[in-house]
Design an enzyme around this catalytic site. Sequence first.
Site, PDB file in Angstrom:
ATOM      1  N   ASP A   1       0.829  -1.204   0.000  1.00 21.34           N
ATOM      2  CA  ASP A   1       0.000   0.000   0.000  1.00 21.34           C
ATOM      3  C   ASP A   1       0.862   1.252   0.000  1.00 21.34           C
ATOM      4  O   ASP A   1       2.027   1.231   0.390  1.00 21.34           O
ATOM      5  CB  ASP A   1      -0.938   0.014   1.193  1.00 21.34           C
ATOM      6  CG  ASP A   1      -0.207   0.100   2.527  1.00 21.34           C
ATOM      7  OD1 ASP A   1       0.725  -0.701   2.733  1.00 21.34           O
ATOM      8  OD2 ASP A   1      -0.560   0.958   3.361  1.00 21.34           O
TER       9      ASP A   1
ATOM     10  N   GLU B   1       0.130  -0.963   5.690  1.00 18.16           N
ATOM     11  CA  GLU B   1       1.214  -0.554   6.588  1.00 18.16           C
ATOM     12  C   GLU B   1       1.059   0.902   6.985  1.00 18.16           C
ATOM     13  O   GLU B   1       1.319   1.284   8.125  1.00 18.16           O
ATOM     14  CB  GLU B   1       2.568  -0.770   5.889  1.00 18.16           C
ATOM     15  CG  GLU B   1       3.785  -0.544   6.778  1.00 18.16           C
ATOM     16  CD  GLU B   1       4.307   0.877   6.752  1.00 18.16           C
ATOM     17  OE1 GLU B   1       5.222   1.191   7.546  1.00 18.16           O
ATOM     18  OE2 GLU B   1       3.807   1.699   5.944  1.00 18.16           O
TER      19      GLU B   1
END
Length: 478
Positions: A78, A145
Amino acid sequence: MSVLGHLEPKKVFGFFEEMSAIPHGSRNNTAISNYLVKFAADRGLEHYQDAAENVVIIKPATPGYEAAEAVIMQGHMDMVCEKAADCAKDMAAEGLDLAVDGDYVFARGTTLGGDDGIAVAMGLALMDSDDVAHPRLELVCTTDEELGMDGAMALDTSVLQGRRMLNIDSEAEGVFTVSCAGGADAEVSIPVKREAFAGTVITVTVDGLAGGHSGVEIHQGRGNADMLLGRVLYAAAQQTELRVICVEGGMKGNAIPAAAKAVIVAAEGESVHQVCRRMNAAVRAEYAATDAGVRTASADGGDGLPMDAVSTQRVIGLLTCAPNGVQVMSADIEGLVQTSLNLGVLYTQAEQVYAKFCIRSSVDSQKEMLTQRVACLAQLLGGTCTLGGDYPGWAYRPNSPLRDLMTEVFVEQYGCEPKVEAIHAGLECGLFAGKIADLDCVSFGPDLLEIHTPRERMSVSSVQRTWKFLVELLRRMK
């Protein structure tokens, strides 16, 4: 037509470009996760995808390395989605517009996602290679994350054999990160009531700030637009009776807000405009060296039913009294931030105002202290505080064969010693170290500049050197 096709190493930049065409902001992982699964399936590689959309891809050792200990390569899929004020791109549905300027790759108008797309791209390049010698490789690509390491928290590590891990989530070439802070999110919710109030409707803005990463750049003296907005509103409230309609600023808890705005109703509109002009001069002088683009402004206009007097006082009180920024510097490591927090997201709904803080500390008791301070303030203002995203710090390992080998290879390649350091930003290494006994881990990566901002860019030559270093390191792990 490929934008990065002429860059070396071709596979690394090729996979990075493919990924950049897929929207992959935090909480928007499905497409990129499925892309990774298809990559593995097309090559007949062992792979796993879990409910959190984490993906693990495993490649057997090359001949001669069958007896070598497995190696985990890890990064997150991400990215932080931030864009310039004049950028119309829908980052939830559209890919990035990549470009190259000299030695740098960037995305027009948006963040680039080099944090941490370059780790995944390097991992895929290794998985796709037939000319790189290596032990069993276990590529772990985690989700979300940037929102608190949710993917790493959910990951079942039982499929992993490795006890040494290369985390490619650092943004400075030549720096080996071996310890990091722990963190937590605290979301404050202040209930508000609304009623009519006669006056001039005014929109107050704070913008032009550099923003940045709330861990890596929290100590650089940059302004926080949400906090500066509170300062302007408090000053205006001392000059005229006013009511807040809404406040908003920032998009991510771990990004320092670069812009914020409030819509208010003021009994004396000109008093608000005078305050904004005065505050504009004051903050521009204060931040001349660290955030020279900052500006505050006001303009007549806006709509919405205002909050009542008590709710207005509470909201302004939150933005005035909330702790923010560096709280404690480390007494053990010169220049290291030990404890901080960042008011990263501020928004208003009909009956609530929400403020989300990202709290970091390498000392668990101080992290707890800050969460308690925020919760106490919320309670005093008649609101609540919800805690989440708590993750552990990553303790320094005095004896690290992996670090020693990496240092040896680095010195041979670069002719100088790497910088070995602890950082204030959070890394997933702490979560992996908590799940895998005796994990030997080092984080490194190529040069990435101004991550989490639309000015993010990645050095091509640094990627090339980092790739060369990684390939040689794996060759030496026999």
